[in-house]
Design an enzyme around this catalytic site. Structure first.
Site, PDB file in Angstrom:
ATOM      1  N   GLU A 195       1.073  -1.226   0.029  1.00 29.93           N
ATOM      2  CA  GLU A 195      -0.083  -0.137  -0.017  1.00 29.93           C
ATOM      3  C   GLU A 195       1.004   1.157   0.104  1.00 29.93           C
ATOM      4  OE1 GLU A 195      -2.877   0.273   3.047  1.00 29.93           O
ATOM      5  OE2 GLU A 195      -3.521   2.618   2.298  1.00 29.93           O
ATOM      6  N   ASN A 253      -4.459   4.996  -2.452  1.00 28.11           N
ATOM      7  CA  ASN A 253      -5.620   5.379  -1.921  1.00 28.11           C
ATOM      8  C   ASN A 253      -6.157   6.785  -2.603  1.00 28.11           C
ATOM      9  OD1 ASN A 253      -5.722   4.321   1.172  1.00 28.11           O
ATOM     10  ND2 ASN A 253      -3.549   4.755   0.730  1.00 28.11           N
ATOM     11  N   GLU A 285      -7.912   2.187  -3.549  1.00 28.74           N
ATOM     12  CA  GLU A 285      -8.604   2.007  -2.095  1.00 28.74           C
ATOM     13  C   GLU A 285      -9.439   3.225  -2.030  1.00 28.74           C
ATOM     14  OE1 GLU A 285      -6.043   1.360   1.206  1.00 28.74           O
ATOM     15  OE2 GLU A 285      -5.043  -0.489   0.242  1.00 28.74           O
ATOM     16  N   ASP A 315     -11.929   0.308   1.649  1.00 27.58           N
ATOM     17  CA  ASP A 315     -10.774   0.599   2.620  1.00 27.58           C
ATOM     18  C   ASP A 315     -11.705   0.878   4.122  1.00 27.58           C
ATOM     19  OD1 ASP A 315      -8.502   1.023   3.849  1.00 27.58           O
ATOM     20  OD2 ASP A 315      -8.035   2.845   3.062  1.00 27.58           O
ATOM     21  N   GLU A 372      -6.289  -5.397   8.175  1.00 28.39           N
ATOM     22  CA  GLU A 372      -5.405  -4.132   8.328  1.00 28.39           C
ATOM     23  C   GLU A 372      -5.202  -4.152   9.834  1.00 28.39           C
ATOM     24  OE1 GLU A 372      -5.961  -0.442   5.419  1.00 28.39           O
ATOM     25  OE2 GLU A 372      -7.291  -0.694   7.387  1.00 28.39           O
TER      26      GLU A 372
HETATM   27  P1  C2E Z   1      -5.228   4.097   5.463  1.00 26.14           P
HETATM   28  O1  C2E Z   1      -5.637   3.975   4.307  1.00 26.14           O
HETATM   29  O2  C2E Z   1      -6.337   3.463   6.240  1.00 26.14           O
HETATM   30  O3  C2E Z   1      -3.933   3.578   5.938  1.00 26.14           O
HETATM   31  C1  C2E Z   1      -3.517   2.891   6.860  1.00 26.14           C
HETATM   32  C2  C2E Z   1      -2.876   3.485   8.102  1.00 26.14           C
HETATM   33  O4  C2E Z   1      -2.830   2.467   8.976  1.00 26.14           O
HETATM   34  C3  C2E Z   1      -1.771   4.179   7.680  1.00 26.14           C
HETATM   35  O5  C2E Z   1      -1.587   5.076   8.380  1.00 26.14           O
HETATM   36  C4  C2E Z   1      -0.561   3.131   8.176  1.00 26.14           C
HETATM   37  O6  C2E Z   1       0.584   3.726   8.760  1.00 26.14           O
HETATM   38  C5  C2E Z   1      -1.598   2.695   9.549  1.00 26.14           C
HETATM   39  N1  C2E Z   1      -1.295   1.165   9.965  1.00 26.14           N
HETATM   40  C6  C2E Z   1      -0.547   0.346   9.326  1.00 26.14           C
HETATM   41  N2  C2E Z   1      -0.324  -0.860  10.158  1.00 26.14           N
HETATM   42  C7  C2E Z   1      -0.893  -0.519  11.203  1.00 26.14           C
HETATM   43  C8  C2E Z   1      -0.806  -1.236  12.336  1.00 26.14           C
HETATM   44  O7  C2E Z   1      -0.628  -2.498  12.555  1.00 26.14           O
HETATM   45  N3  C2E Z   1      -1.489  -0.609  13.759  1.00 26.14           N
HETATM   46  C9  C2E Z   1      -1.862   0.644  13.539  1.00 26.14           C
HETATM   47  N4  C2E Z   1      -2.304   1.195  14.655  1.00 26.14           N
HETATM   48  N5  C2E Z   1      -1.772   1.451  12.335  1.00 26.14           N
HETATM   49  C10 C2E Z   1      -1.279   0.639  11.220  1.00 26.14           C
HETATM   50  P2  C2E Z   1      -0.914   6.789   7.852  1.00 26.14           P
HETATM   51  O8  C2E Z   1       0.208   6.311   7.031  1.00 26.14           O
HETATM   52  O9  C2E Z   1      -0.941   7.612   9.030  1.00 26.14           O
HETATM   53  O10 C2E Z   1      -2.086   7.066   6.883  1.00 26.14           O
HETATM   54  C11 C2E Z   1      -3.482   7.570   7.350  1.00 26.14           C
HETATM   55  C12 C2E Z   1      -4.505   7.732   6.461  1.00 26.14           C
HETATM   56  O11 C2E Z   1      -3.817   8.716   5.497  1.00 26.14           O
HETATM   57  C13 C2E Z   1      -4.350   6.650   5.435  1.00 26.14           C
HETATM   58  O12 C2E Z   1      -5.301   5.520   5.920  1.00 26.14           O
HETATM   59  C14 C2E Z   1      -5.079   7.052   4.141  1.00 26.14           C
HETATM   60  O13 C2E Z   1      -6.433   7.265   4.328  1.00 26.14           O
HETATM   61  C15 C2E Z   1      -4.274   8.352   4.159  1.00 26.14           C
HETATM   62  N6  C2E Z   1      -3.304   8.462   3.153  1.00 26.14           N
HETATM   63  C16 C2E Z   1      -2.096   8.208   3.274  1.00 26.14           C
HETATM   64  N7  C2E Z   1      -1.367   8.283   2.068  1.00 26.14           N
HETATM   65  C17 C2E Z   1      -2.222   8.913   1.448  1.00 26.14           C
HETATM   66  C18 C2E Z   1      -2.207   9.340  -0.249  1.00 26.14           C
HETATM   67  O14 C2E Z   1      -1.113   9.292  -0.930  1.00 26.14           O
HETATM   68  N8  C2E Z   1      -3.279   9.705  -0.837  1.00 26.14           N
HETATM   69  C19 C2E Z   1      -4.639   9.769  -0.281  1.00 26.14           C
HETATM   70  N9  C2E Z   1      -5.515  10.053  -0.808  1.00 26.14           N
HETATM   71  N10 C2E Z   1      -4.816   9.407   1.282  1.00 26.14           N
HETATM   72  C20 C2E Z   1      -3.476   9.004   1.775  1.00 26.14           C
HETATM   73 CA    CA Z   2      -5.725   2.711   2.641  1.00 26.23          CA
HETATM   74 CA    CA Z   3      -7.534   1.660   6.160  1.00 26.96          CA
END
Ligand code: C2E
Ligand code: CA
Ligand code: CA
Length: 417
Positions: A195, A253, A285, A315, A372
């Site tokens: 991802e 995403n 996603e 997602d 996830e």
């Molecule tokens: P998401 O799509 O639900 O991405 C998964 C989030 O869960 C990511 O947070 C990841 O670091 C975190 N995560 C993964 N494994 C675990 C785990 O085992 N435990 C816990 N507690 N968390 C875990 P992140 O990187 O902070 O991203 C937050 C949200 O920001 C993402 O949620 C996504 O909706 C958005 N995002 C990140 N990058 C992009 C992007 O390039 N474009 C868009 N449109 N949205 C993005």
């Molecule tokens: Ca995602």
């Molecule tokens: Ca997610």
């Protein structure tokens, strides 16, 4: 935003002449939800009437000094000057929302209408119209998910006051980084894909929480450039991985805001051609909330992308909506069970049952399923026993800089061959 200048001018005027000793000025965004769908179902003239009736009713519930400005097809700005206290702004929002508790009568038919209101206050939340409206927009985002359907802006503790210009600079000067997080195949015991997650290290604030800058991008019109950046950089790495012998699916995403942009599907399909990537290596996603915001538009857009061969993942599955009706129309290929269920799996008796029912649902719809938020080995084992095919989480691998992760994976695979 249509009429934005008129709105900003009125806000400036009311800020400059507060009509009370220490009056609070409330800036509200009232948005009618699923208006597009309403137009499609009932026709544009019913849609126009609906907006006129709503405007009339809202005006009646306001004081004579308050101002109502239509700023878009289904958006209104409401300005309430010289309120006695911030609490009065919340009371006014609650009063407006009561108008939507019962259906609205249009041409003798009763139509249920969904709406939400975001509120920001002057002077508490800022003293320029742009900032106030951005904060009202942010509150609107919270309002949509709340039971009351209205919310007053709140500054989170320690929140950074990053502006449009900072993020704009970072995106246009390519200062964002792409991290990837592995998705594990529990049956084949291999990495099934990655991802793509955006990261921003700002010279001023250090690492900025992605949820924070993504929502900033959504509110400031930067989500399209950010999405274009994610798409291009994700596809670039996917192409590089292929050159190194890795046929690895990349999940990207898509924010709800990009759905409204014209040409998003064409841009994606075009980019696949430029990078010469088979479409089945790209998984888009989208969250349930995105899909439910405008089901007709989502079905059309995702249908077009699915027809082109891309895969679609729902997602954060399980936290958005109580109905699965949308799954009939959305050509999803996989469900990603939200991490909140998975993280609690070893602690509660309910969470594993919910996860099991989501796995079963995916199975019966012939969708792939990804859990996830797998943070420990016990959870991974349990998921395997439950028949879950794919998993993602800190226990399997944290998000890491794309080049390092992909190089290491390519090397590992070469050794195995
Ligand atoms: P998401 O799509 O639900 O991405 C998964 C989030 O869960 C990511 O947070 C990841 O670091 C975190 N995560 C993964 N494994 C675990 C785990 O085992 N435990 C816990 N507690 N968390 C875990 P992140 O990187 O902070 O991203 C937050 C949200 O920001 C993402 O949620 C996504 O909706 C958005 N995002 C990140 N990058 C992009 C992007 O390039 N474009 C868009 N449109 N949205 C993005
Ligand atoms: Ca995602
Ligand atoms: Ca997610």
């Amino acid at each position: 935003m249509l009429n934005r200048e008129a709105c900003f001018d009125a806000t400036r005027r009311l800020m400059a002449h507060p009509r009370g000793p220490d009056g609070v000025l409330a800036v509200m965004i009232l948005r009618i939800r699923r208006f597009r769908e309403f137009n499609i179902r009932f026709g544009y003239s019913s849609g126009d009437q609906l907006i006129a009736v709503i405007a009339e009713q809202v005006l009646q519930s306001l004081r004579p000094v308050d101002e109502l400005i239509q700023v878009g097809a289904c958006d209104f700005a409401i300005l309430l000057p010289s309120l006695i206290s911030p609490e009065h702004a919340a009371l006014a929002a609650a009063k407006i929302m009561r108008l939507f508790q019962s259906p609205i009568s249009i041409e003798g038919r009763l139509m249920p209408v969904e709406a939400a209101i975001g509120v920001a206050l002057h002077p508490e939340h800022g003293d320029d119209p742009d900032l106030l409206f951005r904060r009202a927009e942010r509150a609107y985002g919270q309002a949509r998910a709340s039971i009351d359907r209205y919310a007053v802006f709140e500054t989170a503790p320690g929140e950074l006051d990053i502006g449009h210009d900072d993020l704009h600079e970072a995106i246009s000067n390519n200062r964002l980084d792409l991290h990837v997080q592995p998705i594990w195949d529990l049956q084949a015991k291999t990495t099934a894909g990655v991802e793509c997650l955006a990261r921003w290290h700002s010279p001023r604030w250090g690492w900025v929480d992605p949820s924070l800058f993504i929502s900033l991008a959504e509110q400031t019109g930067l989500i399209m450039p950010l999405t274009r950046w994610s798409m291009n950089i994700g596809l670039h790495h996917c192409a590089q991985a292929r050159l190194a012998g890795l046929e690895l699916p990349f999940s990207i995403n898509l924010s709800p805001r990009v759905f409204a942009e014209r040409g998003i599907a064409e841009q994606l399909i075009g980019a696949l051609r430029i990078f010469d990537i088979p479409p089945e290596l790209v998984i888009l996603e989208v969250t349930e909330t995105t899909v439910m915001d405008d089901p007709a538009l989502s079905a059309r857009l995702l249908g077009q992308l699915r027809d082109a061969g891309l895969r679609i993942a729902i997602d954060d599955f399980g936290i958005g909506h109580s109905t699965f009706a949308y799954l009939q129309h959305i050509p999803a290929t996989e469900l990603k069970i939200d991490k909140s269920f998975v993280i609690d799996m070893m602690l509660s008796t309910r969470a594993p049952r919910l996860v099991q029912s989501m796995i079963d649902l995916a199975d019966s719809l012939e969708l792939d399923v990804v859990a996830e938020g797998v943070e420990d080995e016990d959870t991974l084992r349990l998921l395997e026993e439950m028949g879950c095919r794919y998993a993602q989480g800190y226990f399997i691998g944290r998000p890491q800089p794309a080049p390092a992760f992909l190089d290491a994976l390519a090397l590992k695979q070469k050794k195995l061959r």
